[in-house]
Write an enzyme that holds these catalytic residues in place. Structure first.
Site, short mmCIF file in Angstrom:
data_model
loop_
_atom_site.label_atom_id
_atom_site.label_comp_id
_atom_site.label_asym_id
_atom_site.label_seq_id
_atom_site.Cartn_x
_atom_site.Cartn_y
_atom_site.Cartn_z
CG ASP A 86 -6.80 15.13 -10.36
OD1 ASP A 86 -7.66 15.21 -11.15
OD2 ASP A 86 -6.86 15.60 -9.08
CB SER A 117 4.77 0.53 -2.46
OG SER A 117 3.95 0.15 -3.55
N GLY A 118 3.98 3.39 -4.11
CA GLY A 118 4.51 4.03 -5.20
C GLY A 118 4.43 3.31 -6.72
CE LYS A 119 -0.16 -1.59 -5.45
NZ LYS A 119 -0.42 -0.62 -4.39
CB ALA A 161 -0.79 -0.10 1.42
CB ALA A 165 -11.03 1.69 -13.40
CG HIS A 180 -4.97 6.31 -8.95
ND1 HIS A 180 -4.08 5.43 -9.50
CD2 HIS A 180 -5.17 6.15 -7.65
CE1 HIS A 180 -3.61 4.62 -8.35
NE2 HIS A 180 -4.38 5.13 -7.55
#
Ligand SMILES: [Zn+2]
Length: 437
Positions: A300, A260-262, A258, A280, A298
């Site tokens: 934006d 993490s920048g993934k 969660a 999505a 997301h």
């Protein structure tokens, strides 16, 4: 056309002098880069650093044959103390000569102030001046005597003007495009959209600096964009280079915990692609403001040219897709599939849901294997932490582990993002072709 990269960094070089950031401290030895400076066919110089002659000598390409210099920005930005001794026939720049440089009549070089739209010949090369994308800057399109075409775009550290890709494109793809792709991968996407960059175009990163990640991660990130960087002193011959383009990963799985920048990493991997379908998979969640906030954040971050699809029928979408896909994320897809299969219920799970869920995962893995478009998918890496308290929670954890493994098996690149850092579990780095001296 032969390009000798005398420098490939931003105006202050990489590492920047006396900077102690992690990127600069890690930039040593052959990774050190001088300000961007490209020698074309031994006679034409585009941009320059303070000591282009030394860099040229190190590359065994002395500057004795250079007659023309094209500057992309204000001359003040380029230390030109060496210029009077160079014996040039022409210096073209978007502004006049800086104070302190001798005038042409006093032995200084002939100076030509250029604006977008100008066209002129320098020796055997034709030069077209194009908008630079930032105030006071110009780009140059150079056509060589053999017809090879080069586009050199200036450093983009200044605020970019409106989309200039259309004015860079002129209906024909370039053989090579040199640009600050790390700062603005979206410009590469725009050039692709306009047809100025195709699969045949050699996309070379210049103006590199400490914003770029050090080491192999730079190579991997550039490769994902279909670009590469050559080391200072590297030589690239357009039209006769037998080496292949850097291999772009076709299917990438980005795993991470969660926050993490993934997702950021997955979007970055596709930033140089003009038209992406964002998939999505979580469906809509009414009356969940936190969820709505996440979805909006997301949205934006994504370029306006990307489109969005909401579906849980991921296998069909992957099979029929005609544009690159960003799937965010597989863990939500699994949640939706387990909803659809009534898999949270213990009795239903034993009766038929287990089989139904695993069939959906198998179908997705098969679709992944046959996918014909570039594909980047995000999934959560779970199972290393606390064991879920409920049977259904443990079931979800286990099935997500199976799903990630099945999709990873069919992906040519698998990344694990931890604290914003992408670790390569599979695939790249493949060494892109390196310039030969
Ligand atoms: Zn630094």
């Amino acid at each position: 056309m032969e390009l000798t990269f005398l420098g490939t960094a931003g105006p202050r070089g990489w590492p920047q002098p006396f900077c102690i950031c992690a990127s600069c401290l890690g930039c040593t030895g052959s990774a050190v880069r001088e300000p961007s400076c490209v020698l074309v066919d031994g006679t034409l110089l585009i941009d320059c650093g303070p000591e282009p002659a030394h860099a040229a000598a190190r590359a065994s390409r002395p500057l004795t044959g250079v007659r023309h210099l094209l500057l992309t920005g204000p001359a003040e930005a380029a230390p030109l103390a060496w210029l009077p001794a160079a014996g040039l026939e022409l210096v073209a720049a978007p502004s006049g000569p800086p104070a302190g440089l001798p005038a042409p009549t006093a032995g200084g070089p002939p100076w030509q102030t250029v604006e977008p739209g100008a066209e002129f010949a320098v020796g055997a090369h034709r030069v077209r001046v194009l908008p630079g994308g930032s105030p006071g800057r110009v780009a140059y399109a150079v056509t060589g005597p053999g017809g090879s075409r080069l586009l050199y775009i200036p450093s983009s550290r200044l605020a970019p003007e409106a989309d200039t890709a259309r004015s860079w494109a002129d209906g024909r793809p370039y053989d090579a495009v040199l640009l600050d792709v790390v700062a603005w991968p979206e410009r590469l996407a725009a050039l692709r959209r306009e047809g100025a960059v195709t699969e045949e175009t050699d996309v070379l990163a210049v103006h590199l600096s400490h914003e770029a990640p050090p080491g192999e991660e730079l190579t991997r990130r550039l490769a994902a964009w279909g670009a590469r960087a050559v080391a200072d002193g590297g030589v690239v011959r357009l039209g006769s280079d037998p080496d292949p383009q850097p291999v772009r990963p076709h299917r990438t799985l980005v795993l991470g915990g969660a926050r993490s920048g993934k997702s950021v990493e997955a979007e970055r991997r596709l930033a140089a692609v003009p038209d992406v379908l964002y998939v999505a998979t979580g469906g809509t969640r009414d009356r969940d403001p936190e969820w709505a906030e996440r979805v909006a954040a997301h949205r934006d971050r994504r370029p306006a040219t990307w489109s969005t699809a909401e579906t849980t029928d991921l296998a069909s979408l992957v099979t029929t897709a005609t544009v690159p896909l960003l799937v965010d994320c597989l863990s939500l897809w699994l949640t939706a599939v387990m909803d659809e299969c009534n898999a949270w219920d213990d009795d239903a799970w034993q009766a038929s849901a287990r089989e139904a869920v695993r069939k959906r995962v198998d179908e997705l893995a098969a679709a992944w294997r046959g996918c014909r478009v570039p594909l980047v998918a995000v999934s959560n890496e779970v199972g290393s932490g606390v064991v879920p308290a409920t049977a259904s929670g443990r079931r979800y954890r286990d099935e997500l582990g199976r799903l990630n493994a099945a999709v990873a098996e069919e992906s040519d690149e698998v990344l694990l993002v931890v604290a914003g850092q992408a670790l390569t579990l599979r695939g790249l780095p493949r060494k892109p072709r390196h310039a030969r001296n």
